[in-house]
Design a protein around this motif. Structure first.
Motif, PDB file in Angstrom:
ATOM      1  N   ARG A  94       0.977  -1.267   0.006  1.00 34.96           N
ATOM      2  CA  ARG A  94      -0.188  -0.025   0.188  1.00 34.96           C
ATOM      3  C   ARG A  94       1.012   1.207   0.020  1.00 34.96           C
ATOM      4  O   ARG A  94       1.882   1.339   0.888  1.00 34.96           O
ATOM      5  N   SER A 115       1.739   1.789  -4.417  1.00 32.36           N
ATOM      6  CA  SER A 115       1.131   0.677  -5.447  1.00 32.36           C
ATOM      7  C   SER A 115       0.096   0.020  -4.423  1.00 32.36           C
ATOM      8  O   SER A 115      -0.199   0.291  -3.243  1.00 32.36           O
ATOM      9  N   GLU A 116      -0.966  -0.561  -5.051  1.00 37.43           N
ATOM     10  CA  GLU A 116      -2.087  -1.346  -4.185  1.00 37.43           C
ATOM     11  C   GLU A 116      -2.211  -2.519  -4.814  1.00 37.43           C
ATOM     12  O   GLU A 116      -3.013  -2.774  -6.057  1.00 37.43           O
ATOM     13  N   SER A 162      -1.070  -7.150  -4.748  1.00 42.13           N
ATOM     14  CA  SER A 162      -0.488  -8.244  -4.119  1.00 42.13           C
ATOM     15  C   SER A 162       0.240  -8.941  -4.880  1.00 42.13           C
ATOM     16  O   SER A 162      -0.221  -9.119  -6.158  1.00 42.13           O
ATOM     17  N   ASN A 193       0.697  -2.608 -10.220  1.00 39.84           N
ATOM     18  CA  ASN A 193       0.101  -1.337  -9.322  1.00 39.84           C
ATOM     19  C   ASN A 193      -1.242  -1.180 -10.096  1.00 39.84           C
ATOM     20  O   ASN A 193      -1.492  -0.669 -11.136  1.00 39.84           O
ATOM     21  N   ASP A 210       6.004   3.785   1.387  1.00 38.46           N
ATOM     22  CA  ASP A 210       5.799   2.445   1.038  1.00 38.46           C
ATOM     23  C   ASP A 210       5.464   1.420   2.041  1.00 38.46           C
ATOM     24  O   ASP A 210       6.328   1.255   2.845  1.00 38.46           O
TER      25      ASP A 210
END
Length: 362
Positions: A141, A144-145, A147, A175, A349
């Motif tokens: 998070r 970027s968001e 996994s 991202n 980050d």
């Protein structure tokens, strides 16, 4: 006649081997013969010819006979070298300088050969390494968001007087906030060498590197050194405080065009290199919880000496719980903060990883 002589030779040879071997007598009257490998004051390891390494509870031993010089370390940090025997609940060490010195069994911290001690002080570069490989799921998070998978490798080469640490962390993800979707590539790595100046104080030198695609950071190199202090150093807890100087060289590539708040709007791009001196202020904590879990925590603060008010900070908190001798479960939280990120990038980050830990020793 020849057969009798041959049998007699075999018997004498067997008796000689028995006599020259280290002898241990237990409370139940049993006798064990072999070579004493080591002892931590709680158990003793004896290498036998037919049974291999045998671990014996120290409290069950009533007598030890060893012709080879052994190194006995006591709980009060004293070291004695010489052949050892036991008598009246004590280990008696026949030293060359002090004569025979008795040490109560409860005060024995370690017993080992002089050769093992020399290896621990000056191990070969290819030996004495331990560490682990973490592979797991990551949640990011900030810039970027998304996994994805994360990889971390840590290796430590400790001796009695110094320690070398090497690490490499990598996170590759997409991202979802960017359009089109951008592949994030965050890579950190480095090495550090610590040398003990006394039981509490140590000096360190090291180099750390980072690349962060989402901030268009091509490479940041941090080269520095300083002094550290063991504020706490016990079997279960180690707390180190560190302070020093570093030279930072970081290069940001030209990123996507960003529209600044101007009237009329104009489109600009950036590409810049920073070189500056900074302080290194940090603390590192390692704490063992029970027999199977280790907690690690690191906090570092890097104030820029050229531009006051600008700084970087990193925070790491992790746990590893052993499942077996070589397999464990790891969790890691990381916060990387930059006070003056490139235009369009966020300052923080935040990274959370969890997965398997594969430990190794060489």
């Amino acid at each position: 006649m020849r057969t009798k002589k041959h049998c007699a030779f075999v018997v004498v040879l067997g008796l000689a081997q028995f006599v020259l071997a280290d002898q241990i007598t237990l409370k139940n009257g049993d006798h064990l013969s072999g070579k004493i490998v080591k002892s931590d004051g709680k158990a003793l390891v004896l290498h036998t010819e037919f049974a291999g390494d045998v671990m014996v509870d120290f409290k069950a031993i009533t007598q030890i006979l060893a012709d080879e010089e052994l190194r006995v370390s006591t709980t009060d940090k004293k070291t004695l070298v010489g052949p050892i025997t036991t008598s009246d609940g004590k280990i008696e060490v026949a030293t060359k300088g002090e004569g025979t010195v008795g040490v109560p069994l409860g005060n024995v911290a370690m017993i080992g050969t002089q050769a093992d001690y020399e290896k621990s002080v000056h191990p070969g570069w290819g030996h004495g390494w331990n560490g682990g490989v973490n592979v797991g799921f990551s949640l990011a998070r900030g810039n970027s968001e998304s996994s994805n998978l994360a990889l971390a490798i840590n290796a430590v080469h400790p001796t009695l007087n110094d320690k070398t640490t090497i690490y490499l962390n990598s996170i590759n993800t997409k991202n979802d906030l960017a359009s089109p979707s951008t592949v994030a590539n965050l890579v950190t790595g480095g090495l550090r060498y610590d040398h003990n100046l006394n039981p509490r104080l140590f000096g360190f030198v090291g180099a750390d590197f980072m690349s962060n695609a989402l901030q268009n950071l091509d490479l940041r190199g941090v080269y520095g050194g300083g002094l550290g202090f063991h504020a706490i150093k016990s079997d279960s807890t180690v707390l180190d405080l560190l302070a020093g100087l570093n030279y930072t060289h970081e290069t940001y590539s030209n990123g996507p065009e960003v529209t600044p708040v101007t009237v009329p709007p104009t489109f600009i791009s950036y590409g810049v290199t920073h070189r500056f001196l900074a302080l290194t202020l940090g603390e590192e904590l390692l704490h063992k919880v029970g027999k199977n879990t280790v907690i690690t925590e690191k906090l570092y603060f890097f104030p820029d000496l050229s531009n006051t008010g600008e700084y970087r900070a990193t925070f790491d908190l992790g746990t590893v719980t052993k499942i077996s001798k070589w397999l464990g479960w790891q969790n890691q939280f990381t916060d990387i903060y930059v006070s003056n990120p490139p235009l369009g990038a966020k300052k923080n980050d935040l990274i959370l990883t969890t997965g398997l830990n594969f430990s190794f020793t060489h």
